[in-house]
Design a protein around this motif. Structure first.
Motif, PDB file in Angstrom:
ATOM      1  N   TRP A  90      -8.668  -1.647 -15.938  1.00 19.50           N
ATOM      2  CA  TRP A  90      -8.904  -2.330 -16.837  1.00 19.50           C
ATOM      3  C   TRP A  90      -9.946  -2.725 -17.496  1.00 19.50           C
ATOM      4  O   TRP A  90      -9.879  -3.034 -19.063  1.00 19.50           O
ATOM      5  CB  TRP A  90      -8.629  -4.014 -16.349  1.00 19.50           C
ATOM      6  CG  TRP A  90      -7.600  -4.176 -14.964  1.00 19.50           C
ATOM      7  CD1 TRP A  90      -7.724  -4.470 -13.429  1.00 19.50           C
ATOM      8  CD2 TRP A  90      -6.425  -4.126 -15.155  1.00 19.50           C
ATOM      9  NE1 TRP A  90      -6.404  -4.430 -13.206  1.00 19.50           N
ATOM     10  CE2 TRP A  90      -5.626  -4.255 -13.877  1.00 19.50           C
ATOM     11  CE3 TRP A  90      -5.238  -3.451 -16.528  1.00 19.50           C
ATOM     12  CZ2 TRP A  90      -4.752  -4.326 -14.199  1.00 19.50           C
ATOM     13  CZ3 TRP A  90      -4.244  -3.754 -16.742  1.00 19.50           C
ATOM     14  CH2 TRP A  90      -3.377  -3.818 -14.470  1.00 19.50           C
ATOM     15  N   ASP A  91     -11.413  -2.139 -17.714  1.00 23.57           N
ATOM     16  CA  ASP A  91     -12.495  -1.566 -18.446  1.00 23.57           C
ATOM     17  C   ASP A  91     -11.863  -1.011 -19.190  1.00 23.57           C
ATOM     18  O   ASP A  91     -12.528  -1.092 -20.399  1.00 23.57           O
ATOM     19  CB  ASP A  91     -13.607  -1.407 -17.762  1.00 23.57           C
ATOM     20  CG  ASP A  91     -14.026  -3.083 -16.516  1.00 23.57           C
ATOM     21  OD1 ASP A  91     -13.874  -3.292 -16.726  1.00 23.57           O
ATOM     22  OD2 ASP A  91     -15.060  -2.125 -15.501  1.00 23.57           O
ATOM     23  N   LEU A  92     -11.464   0.322 -18.349  1.00 26.22           N
ATOM     24  CA  LEU A  92     -10.857   0.999 -20.336  1.00 26.22           C
ATOM     25  C   LEU A  92      -9.848   0.601 -20.930  1.00 26.22           C
ATOM     26  O   LEU A  92     -10.081   1.132 -21.992  1.00 26.22           O
ATOM     27  CB  LEU A  92     -10.275   2.461 -19.662  1.00 26.22           C
ATOM     28  CG  LEU A  92     -11.360   3.081 -18.850  1.00 26.22           C
ATOM     29  CD1 LEU A  92     -10.235   4.051 -17.678  1.00 26.22           C
ATOM     30  CD2 LEU A  92     -12.204   4.241 -19.157  1.00 26.22           C
ATOM     31  N   TRP A  93      -8.829  -0.215 -20.614  1.00 29.49           N
ATOM     32  CA  TRP A  93      -8.266  -1.112 -21.731  1.00 29.49           C
ATOM     33  C   TRP A  93      -9.334  -1.708 -22.771  1.00 29.49           C
ATOM     34  O   TRP A  93      -8.329  -1.314 -24.060  1.00 29.49           O
ATOM     35  CB  TRP A  93      -7.523  -1.784 -20.781  1.00 29.49           C
ATOM     36  CG  TRP A  93      -6.114  -2.526 -21.321  1.00 29.49           C
ATOM     37  CD1 TRP A  93      -4.521  -2.079 -21.633  1.00 29.49           C
ATOM     38  CD2 TRP A  93      -6.155  -3.365 -21.984  1.00 29.49           C
ATOM     39  NE1 TRP A  93      -3.997  -2.626 -22.222  1.00 29.49           N
ATOM     40  CE2 TRP A  93      -4.776  -3.552 -22.830  1.00 29.49           C
ATOM     41  CE3 TRP A  93      -6.676  -4.089 -22.505  1.00 29.49           C
ATOM     42  CZ2 TRP A  93      -4.177  -4.534 -23.744  1.00 29.49           C
ATOM     43  CZ3 TRP A  93      -6.228  -5.141 -23.376  1.00 29.49           C
ATOM     44  CH2 TRP A  93      -5.145  -5.836 -24.185  1.00 29.49           C
ATOM     45  N   TYR A  94      -9.987  -2.969 -22.003  1.00 30.87           N
ATOM     46  CA  TYR A  94     -10.883  -3.138 -23.288  1.00 30.87           C
ATOM     47  C   TYR A  94     -11.608  -2.831 -23.709  1.00 30.87           C
ATOM     48  O   TYR A  94     -10.903  -2.633 -24.962  1.00 30.87           O
ATOM     49  CB  TYR A  94     -11.417  -4.179 -22.331  1.00 30.87           C
ATOM     50  CG  TYR A  94     -12.124  -5.863 -23.225  1.00 30.87           C
ATOM     51  CD1 TYR A  94     -12.050  -6.629 -22.896  1.00 30.87           C
ATOM     52  CD2 TYR A  94     -13.517  -5.075 -23.932  1.00 30.87           C
ATOM     53  CE1 TYR A  94     -12.423  -7.213 -23.722  1.00 30.87           C
ATOM     54  CE2 TYR A  94     -14.207  -5.990 -24.225  1.00 30.87           C
ATOM     55  CZ  TYR A  94     -13.360  -7.476 -24.234  1.00 30.87           C
ATOM     56  OH  TYR A  94     -14.395  -7.969 -25.115  1.00 30.87           O
ATOM     57  N   GLY A  95     -11.732  -1.583 -23.379  1.00 33.97           N
ATOM     58  CA  GLY A  95     -12.568  -0.521 -24.345  1.00 33.97           C
ATOM     59  C   GLY A  95     -11.895   0.201 -25.213  1.00 33.97           C
ATOM     60  O   GLY A  95     -12.410   0.446 -26.219  1.00 33.97           O
ATOM     61  N   ALA A  96     -10.589   0.821 -24.821  1.00 30.84           N
ATOM     62  CA  ALA A  96     -10.068   1.691 -25.401  1.00 30.84           C
ATOM     63  C   ALA A  96      -9.448   0.763 -26.806  1.00 30.84           C
ATOM     64  O   ALA A  96      -9.743   0.908 -28.396  1.00 30.84           O
ATOM     65  CB  ALA A  96      -8.843   2.125 -25.167  1.00 30.84           C
ATOM     66  N   MET A  97      -9.247  -0.733 -26.283  1.00 27.85           N
ATOM     67  CA  MET A  97      -8.865  -1.474 -27.531  1.00 27.85           C
ATOM     68  C   MET A  97      -9.330  -2.171 -28.669  1.00 27.85           C
ATOM     69  O   MET A  97      -9.807  -2.233 -30.203  1.00 27.85           O
ATOM     70  CB  MET A  97      -8.197  -3.342 -27.100  1.00 27.85           C
ATOM     71  CG  MET A  97      -6.418  -3.153 -26.077  1.00 27.85           C
ATOM     72  SD  MET A  97      -5.301  -2.220 -27.072  1.00 27.85           S
ATOM     73  CE  MET A  97      -5.142  -3.710 -28.362  1.00 27.85           C
ATOM     74  N   ASP A  98     -10.753  -1.625 -27.636  1.00 27.21           N
ATOM     75  CA  ASP A  98     -12.203  -2.801 -28.627  1.00 27.21           C
ATOM     76  C   ASP A  98     -12.611  -1.192 -29.538  1.00 27.21           C
ATOM     77  O   ASP A  98     -13.385  -1.622 -30.782  1.00 27.21           O
ATOM     78  CB  ASP A  98     -13.787  -3.047 -27.512  1.00 27.21           C
ATOM     79  CG  ASP A  98     -14.538  -3.238 -28.496  1.00 27.21           C
ATOM     80  OD1 ASP A  98     -14.146  -4.195 -29.146  1.00 27.21           O
ATOM     81  OD2 ASP A  98     -15.550  -3.017 -27.725  1.00 27.21           O
ATOM     82  N   ASN A  99     -12.569  -0.153 -29.195  1.00 22.91           N
ATOM     83  CA  ASN A  99     -13.003   0.959 -29.718  1.00 22.91           C
ATOM     84  C   ASN A  99     -12.261   1.904 -30.540  1.00 22.91           C
ATOM     85  O   ASN A  99     -12.420   2.029 -31.782  1.00 22.91           O
ATOM     86  CB  ASN A  99     -14.269   1.738 -29.429  1.00 22.91           C
ATOM     87  CG  ASN A  99     -15.375   1.242 -28.719  1.00 22.91           C
ATOM     88  OD1 ASN A  99     -16.215   0.907 -28.870  1.00 22.91           O
ATOM     89  ND2 ASN A  99     -15.292   0.745 -26.681  1.00 22.91           N
ATOM     90  N   PHE A 100     -10.634   1.814 -30.225  1.00 24.45           N
ATOM     91  CA  PHE A 100     -10.301   2.348 -30.889  1.00 24.45           C
ATOM     92  C   PHE A 100      -8.417   1.524 -31.346  1.00 24.45           C
ATOM     93  O   PHE A 100      -7.946   2.462 -32.347  1.00 24.45           O
ATOM     94  CB  PHE A 100      -9.262   3.882 -30.352  1.00 24.45           C
ATOM     95  CG  PHE A 100     -10.737   4.440 -29.711  1.00 24.45           C
ATOM     96  CD1 PHE A 100     -11.281   5.229 -30.685  1.00 24.45           C
ATOM     97  CD2 PHE A 100     -11.543   4.700 -28.143  1.00 24.45           C
ATOM     98  CE1 PHE A 100     -12.095   6.180 -30.444  1.00 24.45           C
ATOM     99  CE2 PHE A 100     -12.336   5.153 -27.671  1.00 24.45           C
ATOM    100  CZ  PHE A 100     -12.939   6.340 -28.716  1.00 24.45           C
ATOM    101  N   GLY A 101      -8.684   0.303 -30.848  1.00 24.60           N
ATOM    102  CA  GLY A 101      -7.563  -0.534 -31.074  1.00 24.60           C
ATOM    103  C   GLY A 101      -5.887  -0.201 -31.070  1.00 24.60           C
ATOM    104  O   GLY A 101      -4.770  -0.570 -30.861  1.00 24.60           O
ATOM    105  N   THR A 102      -6.353   1.067 -29.672  1.00 21.56           N
ATOM    106  CA  THR A 102      -5.067   1.596 -28.773  1.00 21.56           C
ATOM    107  C   THR A 102      -5.249   0.864 -27.317  1.00 21.56           C
ATOM    108  O   THR A 102      -6.804   0.456 -27.555  1.00 21.56           O
ATOM    109  CB  THR A 102      -4.478   2.440 -29.723  1.00 21.56           C
ATOM    110  OG1 THR A 102      -3.079   2.372 -28.946  1.00 21.56           O
ATOM    111  CG2 THR A 102      -5.811   3.599 -28.720  1.00 21.56           C
ATOM    112  N   THR A 103      -4.205   1.320 -26.507  1.00 22.59           N
ATOM    113  CA  THR A 103      -4.785   1.037 -24.798  1.00 22.59           C
ATOM    114  C   THR A 103      -5.289   2.799 -24.943  1.00 22.59           C
ATOM    115  O   THR A 103      -5.162   4.200 -25.474  1.00 22.59           O
ATOM    116  CB  THR A 103      -3.250   0.948 -24.683  1.00 22.59           C
ATOM    117  OG1 THR A 103      -2.470   2.260 -23.839  1.00 22.59           O
ATOM    118  CG2 THR A 103      -2.258  -0.467 -24.840  1.00 22.59           C
TER     119      THR A 103
END
Length: 445
Positions: A90-103
């Protein structure tokens, strides 16, 4: 030839006691420099075969429960130091969306590695030599940190070789994924009742049984929350956006504001809200309760802010807006990093304070003359931004409009309802952070 024969003869001679004792010793002078259980190795060789990885560290998962993970970090050298830990999907999902705009699953290998390296320092412990470690949900690690191992959740087990003296990271980094067992229905009880609307929002009463360790809460407007659950699923909403609360934190009155209940969540205008709560017991089982409440819209509205047009492309953004009536006392527009905006809100800042601080642009005279203003920037960073527009009238009533955006092609605008405020009246802002620990390597006791 002699240089090759002697070590081969030495190795052959050493095999007899190895099999008898089931341990193979590597010796230099009169010292054992390494030893291995023969069940853990297939063979010994002086030449590395093709396809065999010569790595200083190796990860293995030993046991997985609903709320615990036991793993081993094997080091080829007893003096090898490393940072190790588990990172929630879940932390990585948030970080991926926040930084890369995808999962996270959709990132390429280099992007995944970049994100894992960014997150590991927040959850890392220090290890030296081969060691086995167990992390259990809500257990105190001996350093004042509560471990987080939720049931039914994928974790990424990571190990990063570090300098044994400075603890600075070196080149080798390895990871593997492991999923905890699915939770059952907790035998514990969780009762939540809506009490009233107070000066800070909607107040709730929580009552739980003794075997509940903590409660995860996700809260927001009913229509918005239900659409998120339908699109992403409840587990993701609770895992990414849910905040952990203890019973003590949800009980009684706020010591700084005795008239306000602790378990109070803010409102953004009138309407129906839902509080989704998940109680977690000491076995990793859960109990879900959803509570609905209706807020009355008693805010005095300030000037109206309307967006006429907006556009964005890599590195650039343009937003044209109108403020009505135009005879405002103050008007500002500011673009800032979205994470910084959320961090400041979590620290207690008001949205209008952020809109008028830092490098905000004073557009009061433009609004007084023309009624509208076009904000443009050709130097937009390649990260999520928050654009804030604030207007205040002569009576002190404020309106602050926020929109989040990423200039990556195909990304959507993130729009919020306007926040209406009267000068001197404060609102609590509650938004999830990424991780709660400091970026420091601790030794897991």
């Amino acid at each position: 030839m002699k240089k090759l024969i002697l070590p081969l003869l030495f190795l052959a001679a050493s095999f007899s006691p190895v099999c008898a004792e089931e341990i193979m010793y590597l010796i230099k002078g009169d010292q054992v420099v390494a030893k291995y259980d023969v069940d853990d190795i297939d063979y010994a060789t002086f030449h590395l075969p093709e396809g065999v990885v010569d790595a200083p560290l190796r990860l293995s998962v030993d046991n997985v429960g609903k709320n615990n993970i036991t793993y081993t970090v094997s080091a080829t050298n007893q003096n090898t130091a490393y940072a190790h830990g588990i990172i929630s999907e879940w932390d990585l999902w948030y970080g991926a969306m926040d930084n890369f705009g995808t999962t996270f699953d959709e990132l390429d290998d280099s992007e995944k590695l970049q994100l894992l390296k960014a997150y590991l320092p927040y959850v890392a412990y220090l290890g030296i030599g081969t060691g086995s470690y167990t992390q259990t949900d809500w257990a105190d690690d001996g350093l004042g940190n509560r471990q987080n191992v939720r049931s039914g959740t994928k974790y990424y087990l990571c190990a990063w070789q570090v300098d044994p003296v400075t603890q600075m990271p070196l080149d080798f980094f390895d990871f593997t994924d492991v999923s905890t067992l699915e939770p059952g229905e907790s035998t514990g009880t969780l009762d939540i009742t809506f009490i009233r609307q107070n000066a800070e929002g909607l107040a709730f009463d929580f009552s739980v049984s003794n075997n509940i360790q903590y409660i995860v809460v996700s809260y927001g407007p009913k229509s918005q929350m239900e659409s998120f659950v339908e699109f992403y699923g409840k587990d993701l909403i609770m895992g990414v956006f849910g905040q952990i609360w203890t019973i003590d934190e949800l009980s009684g009155m706020n010591p700084e504001k005795p008239e306000i209940e602790n378990a109070t969540w803010p409102i953004d205008g009138g309407g129906e809200y839902v509080l989704m709560a998940r109680a977690v017991d000491n076995y990793g089982n859960v109990k879900d309760v959803d509570v609905y409440a209706t807020a009355e819209d008693d805010e005095e509205k300030g000037p109206e802010i309307s967006i006429f047009s907006r556009s964005k492309e890599p590195g650039k953004v343009s937003v044209n807006f109108e403020i009505n009536p135009s005879n405002v006392e103050e008007a500002y527009v500011r673009m800032m990093d979205m994470n910084l905006c959320d961090d400041r809100l979590n620290m207690g800042y008001e949205l209008h304070e952020l809109a008028t601080g830092g490098d905000a642009i004073d557009v009061t005279s433009d609004i007084n003359r023309l009624g509208e203003y076009t904000f443009t920037s050709a130097e937009v960073p390649d990260a999520w931004q928050a654009l804030l527009i604030m207007a205040k009238d002569s009576e002190g009533k404020r309106t602050t409009l926020r929109m989040d955006f990423l200039t990556l092609e195909g990304s959507e605008w993130g729009d919020y309802n306007p926040v209406y405020k009267v000068a001197g009246k404060r609102r609590i802002s509650v938004r999830p952070g990424m991780v709660s620990r400091r970026p420091v390597i601790n030794k897991l006791k």
